[in-house]
Write a protein that holds these residues in place. Structure first.
Motif, short mmCIF file in Angstrom:
data_model
loop_
_atom_site.label_atom_id
_atom_site.label_comp_id
_atom_site.label_asym_id
_atom_site.label_seq_id
_atom_site.Cartn_x
_atom_site.Cartn_y
_atom_site.Cartn_z
N GLU A 6 0.83 -1.20 0.00
CA GLU A 6 0.00 0.00 0.00
C GLU A 6 0.87 1.25 0.00
O GLU A 6 2.00 1.24 0.50
CB GLU A 6 -0.91 0.05 1.23
CG GLU A 6 -1.86 -1.11 1.39
CD GLU A 6 -1.32 -2.20 2.31
OE1 GLU A 6 -2.13 -2.94 2.90
OE2 GLU A 6 -0.08 -2.29 2.45
N CYS A 22 -2.68 0.20 -3.93
CA CYS A 22 -2.20 -1.10 -3.47
C CYS A 22 -1.70 -1.85 -4.69
O CYS A 22 -2.48 -2.26 -5.55
CB CYS A 22 -3.31 -1.86 -2.78
SG CYS A 22 -2.91 -3.57 -2.34
N TRP A 36 -10.42 -3.15 0.88
CA TRP A 36 -9.73 -2.19 1.76
C TRP A 36 -10.35 -2.28 3.14
O TRP A 36 -11.59 -2.31 3.28
CB TRP A 36 -9.84 -0.77 1.24
CG TRP A 36 -8.97 -0.45 0.08
CD1 TRP A 36 -9.32 -0.44 -1.24
CD2 TRP A 36 -7.58 -0.08 0.11
NE1 TRP A 36 -8.24 -0.10 -2.02
CE2 TRP A 36 -7.16 0.14 -1.21
CE3 TRP A 36 -6.65 0.09 1.15
CZ2 TRP A 36 -5.86 0.52 -1.54
CZ3 TRP A 36 -5.37 0.48 0.83
CH2 TRP A 36 -4.97 0.68 -0.49
N ARG A 38 -9.59 -0.89 7.45
CA ARG A 38 -8.83 0.07 8.27
C ARG A 38 -8.91 -0.34 9.74
O ARG A 38 -9.84 -1.03 10.16
CB ARG A 38 -9.37 1.48 8.08
CG ARG A 38 -10.79 1.70 8.61
CD ARG A 38 -11.29 3.07 8.21
NE ARG A 38 -12.64 3.32 8.70
CZ ARG A 38 -13.38 4.36 8.34
NH1 ARG A 38 -12.90 5.24 7.46
NH2 ARG A 38 -14.59 4.52 8.84
N ILE A 70 -13.70 2.79 -4.57
CA ILE A 70 -12.71 1.76 -4.84
C ILE A 70 -12.71 1.47 -6.34
O ILE A 70 -13.75 1.46 -6.99
CB ILE A 70 -12.99 0.47 -4.03
CG1 ILE A 70 -11.84 -0.54 -4.19
CG2 ILE A 70 -14.33 -0.15 -4.40
CD1 ILE A 70 -11.96 -1.75 -3.26
N LEU A 81 -8.08 3.39 -3.66
CA LEU A 81 -9.16 3.86 -2.81
C LEU A 81 -9.10 5.39 -2.80
O LEU A 81 -8.19 5.97 -2.21
CB LEU A 81 -9.04 3.32 -1.39
CG LEU A 81 -10.22 3.69 -0.47
CD1 LEU A 81 -11.50 2.97 -0.93
CD2 LEU A 81 -9.91 3.33 0.99
N TYR A 94 -4.67 1.81 6.98
CA TYR A 94 -5.48 1.23 5.91
C TYR A 94 -4.71 0.07 5.28
O TYR A 94 -3.54 0.23 4.90
CB TYR A 94 -5.82 2.29 4.88
CG TYR A 94 -6.95 3.19 5.32
CD1 TYR A 94 -6.77 4.09 6.37
CD2 TYR A 94 -8.20 3.14 4.71
CE1 TYR A 94 -7.80 4.90 6.80
CE2 TYR A 94 -9.24 3.95 5.12
CZ TYR A 94 -9.03 4.83 6.18
OH TYR A 94 -10.07 5.63 6.61
N CYS A 96 -4.90 -3.23 2.39
CA CYS A 96 -5.58 -3.89 1.28
C CYS A 96 -5.40 -5.39 1.44
O CYS A 96 -4.42 -5.86 2.03
CB CYS A 96 -5.07 -3.42 -0.07
SG CYS A 96 -3.39 -3.89 -0.48
#
Length: 122
Positions: A6, A22, A36, A38, A70, A81, A94, A96
């Motif tokens: 990422e 990513c 994605w 977080r 996305i 994203l 965050y 992926c």
């Protein structure tokens, strides 16, 4: 095996935008759905968005719907994203992930990146 990296995180003021990327390497990128997630300090990792293998269908958490987008470019082995109208509560690391289908649960994802920090100041 799929390796995910990422990038694009940073510090932004509330109302601002960031675009996360990513990049994938290894096995065929287009054979995986991507998601994605977080994670805020002291909280569990939560779903943000997911996209199917072709990119035809996308899914969002209610908290980001209408603000985040996305997308993926299978020719570049990259998923993105786009985050607009950011809020302080969007702060977190965050991640992926790659999965067999566009899922909302972390356990469905087989591969993960190392994460990128997003901080939204008020």
């Amino acid at each position: 095996q799929v390796q995910l990296v990422e990038s694009g995180g940073g510090l932004v003021q509330a109302g601002g935008s960031l675009r996360l990327s990513c990049a994938a390497s290894g096995r065929t990128f287009s054979s995986y759905a991507m998601g994605w997630f977080r994670q805020a300090p002291g909280k569990e990792r939560e779903f943000v968005a997911a996209i199917t293998r072709s990119g035809a269908d996308t899914y969002y958490a209610d908290s980001v719907k209408g603000r985040f987008t996305i997308s993926r470019d299978n020719a570049k082995n990259t998923v993105y994203l786009q985050m607009d109208s950011l809020k302080p509560e969007d702060t977190g690391v965050y991640y992926c992930g790659a999965a067999d289908f566009a899922a909302r649960m972390t356990y469905e994802y087989e591969y993960w990146g190392q994460g990128t920090q997003v901080t939204v100041s008020s």
